[in-house]
Every structure is written in C-alpha cells, then in structure tokens.
Design a protein around this motif. Structure first.
Motif, short mmCIF file in Angstrom:
data_model
loop_
_atom_site.label_atom_id
_atom_site.label_comp_id
_atom_site.label_asym_id
_atom_site.label_seq_id
_atom_site.Cartn_x
_atom_site.Cartn_y
_atom_site.Cartn_z
N VAL A 1 67.74 57.67 31.82
CA VAL A 1 66.80 57.38 31.57
C VAL A 1 66.04 56.91 29.69
O VAL A 1 66.52 58.26 28.72
N GLN A 2 65.60 56.35 29.48
CA GLN A 2 64.99 56.13 28.61
C GLN A 2 64.37 55.08 27.76
O GLN A 2 63.56 54.96 29.15
N LEU A 3 63.19 55.86 26.78
CA LEU A 3 62.13 55.27 26.29
C LEU A 3 62.19 55.26 24.56
O LEU A 3 62.16 55.47 24.02
N GLN A 4 62.04 53.69 24.11
CA GLN A 4 62.74 53.22 22.90
C GLN A 4 61.42 52.93 22.50
O GLN A 4 60.68 51.85 22.92
N ALA A 5 60.78 54.00 21.14
CA ALA A 5 59.54 53.22 20.51
C ALA A 5 59.98 52.55 19.63
O ALA A 5 60.83 52.83 18.50
N SER A 6 58.98 51.86 19.24
CA SER A 6 59.24 51.26 17.73
C SER A 6 57.73 50.71 17.49
O SER A 6 56.73 50.77 17.94
N GLY A 7 57.52 49.96 16.32
CA GLY A 7 56.34 49.42 15.35
C GLY A 7 55.94 50.20 14.92
O GLY A 7 54.45 50.10 14.50
N GLY A 8 56.09 51.68 14.38
CA GLY A 8 55.37 52.22 12.88
C GLY A 8 55.33 52.09 11.92
O GLY A 8 56.34 50.45 11.97
N GLY A 9 54.80 52.13 10.88
CA GLY A 9 54.90 52.20 9.89
C GLY A 9 53.55 52.53 8.77
O GLY A 9 52.96 53.26 8.95
N LEU A 10 52.96 51.96 7.68
CA LEU A 10 52.65 52.15 6.48
C LEU A 10 51.43 51.29 6.90
O LEU A 10 51.80 50.09 6.57
N VAL A 11 50.44 51.27 6.25
CA VAL A 11 49.47 50.70 6.80
C VAL A 11 48.33 51.42 5.78
O VAL A 11 47.87 52.87 5.97
N GLN A 12 46.94 50.53 5.38
CA GLN A 12 46.74 51.07 4.70
C GLN A 12 44.65 51.35 6.12
O GLN A 12 45.28 50.79 6.81
N ALA A 13 44.34 52.47 5.41
CA ALA A 13 43.21 52.47 5.75
C ALA A 13 42.55 51.51 6.58
O ALA A 13 42.52 50.94 5.72
N GLY A 14 41.81 51.65 7.79
CA GLY A 14 40.93 50.34 8.08
C GLY A 14 41.89 49.02 9.31
O GLY A 14 41.69 48.14 9.02
N GLY A 15 42.95 48.78 8.31
CA GLY A 15 44.56 48.14 9.05
C GLY A 15 45.30 48.43 10.72
O GLY A 15 44.38 49.12 11.23
N SER A 16 45.69 47.47 11.40
CA SER A 16 46.27 48.13 11.96
C SER A 16 47.80 47.69 12.96
O SER A 16 48.31 47.57 11.69
N LEU A 17 48.12 47.96 13.73
CA LEU A 17 49.71 49.05 13.49
C LEU A 17 49.25 48.37 15.98
O LEU A 17 48.84 48.94 16.23
N ARG A 18 51.06 48.10 15.99
CA ARG A 18 50.50 48.27 17.57
C ARG A 18 52.78 48.75 17.60
O ARG A 18 52.93 48.27 16.84
N LEU A 19 52.34 49.57 18.40
CA LEU A 19 53.41 50.50 18.67
C LEU A 19 54.05 49.56 20.26
O LEU A 19 53.63 49.42 21.21
N ASN B 1 43.59 50.18 15.97
CA ASN B 1 42.86 49.21 14.75
C ASN B 1 42.28 50.11 14.12
O ASN B 1 41.57 51.70 14.62
N SER B 2 41.32 50.42 13.24
CA SER B 2 40.89 50.79 12.18
C SER B 2 40.70 52.29 12.01
O SER B 2 40.30 53.48 11.87
N LEU B 3 42.68 52.03 11.31
CA LEU B 3 42.99 53.00 11.43
C LEU B 3 42.58 54.22 10.04
O LEU B 3 41.83 53.74 8.98
N LYS B 4 42.44 55.37 10.45
CA LYS B 4 42.33 56.43 9.08
C LYS B 4 43.72 57.20 9.06
O LYS B 4 43.81 57.60 9.69
N PRO B 5 43.54 57.88 7.98
CA PRO B 5 44.53 58.38 7.42
C PRO B 5 44.79 59.69 7.99
O PRO B 5 45.96 59.97 8.32
#
Length: 123
Positions: free
Chosen positions: A1-19, A83-87
């Motif tokens: 059984v495994q859960l493999q996460a990805s999609g993290g990173g560095l983004v500026q405040a107000g930006g978006s990421l999808r995990l 979305n609208s990521l904050k520090p």
C-alpha cells in the motif's frame, strides 16, 4: 500500500499550486482521501478530505474558499488545488487515507500516510 504525493514547491504569496497523490495497493473506493500539513515546530493538522462520491467533503477553516480537494477515482488520485496561497500555508503536506466513515478526521483516524511534499510560500 502506497500513497505517492507530488506537486509541492516554492511560490509567491497569492500564487497557486496543485498537489497530487496517487494511491496504489488499496481499494480506492473504500477510502476517504485527505490532506494534512505540518509546519516547523507545529503538530500535523487536518487540511481537507473527500469521500468516494464527494460526500463528507471537509475543509479546515483556515483554507476554506482557497483550497479545493478533488479525486479522480479512475486514476486512484486525489488532488489539492491551492489558490491565494499565504506564507502561513508553508508546511510539509501529507496525503492520507482512512476507511470510509462519517465525522471529522484527525491524525488518529488515519489508516495510511503518504510521504510529505514541501510547500513554501514566500511573502
């Protein structure tokens, strides 16, 4: 059984990421899927969760209106659109699974943990 996460990173405040988190070795439709996060010096805390057909979708108050959890059951994958990521969203994000049930979800309820993916939001 495994859960493999990805999609993290560095983004500026107000930006978006999808995990993304791909599950293997389990019967996906028998599990709620969720995300937790842990910032340095803090306990791991609940972020969002979604059941098989979308029932029991939950969000932490701190991310409501900014984050969206979804799942592609055909691909055994759960996503977290941020979305609208904050520090203060900076943390290691963990994918998690628990056998389907009602009620809120804490770390104690988690059956399976994935490895973390780092999200860093700069101000």
């Amino acid at each position: 059984v495994q859960l493999q996460a990805s999609g993290g990173g560095l983004v500026q405040a107000g930006g978006s990421l999808r995990l993304s988190c791909v599950a293997s070795g389990l019967t996906f439709n028998k599990y709620d899927m969720g995300w937790f996060r842990q910032a340095p010096g803090k306990e791991r805390g609940f972020v969002a969760a979604r059941g098989w057909y979308g029932f029991n979708t939950q969000y932490a108050d701190s991310v409501k209106g900014r984050f969206t959890i979804s799942r592609d059951n055909a691909k055994n994958t759960v996503y977290l659109q941020m979305n609208s990521l904050k520090p203060e969203d900076t943390a290691v994000y963990y994918c998690a699974a628990r056998s389907t049930r009602y009620g809120t979800w804490s770390t104690r309820d988690t059956d399976i943990w994935g490895q973390g993916t780092q999200v860093t939001v700069s101000s």
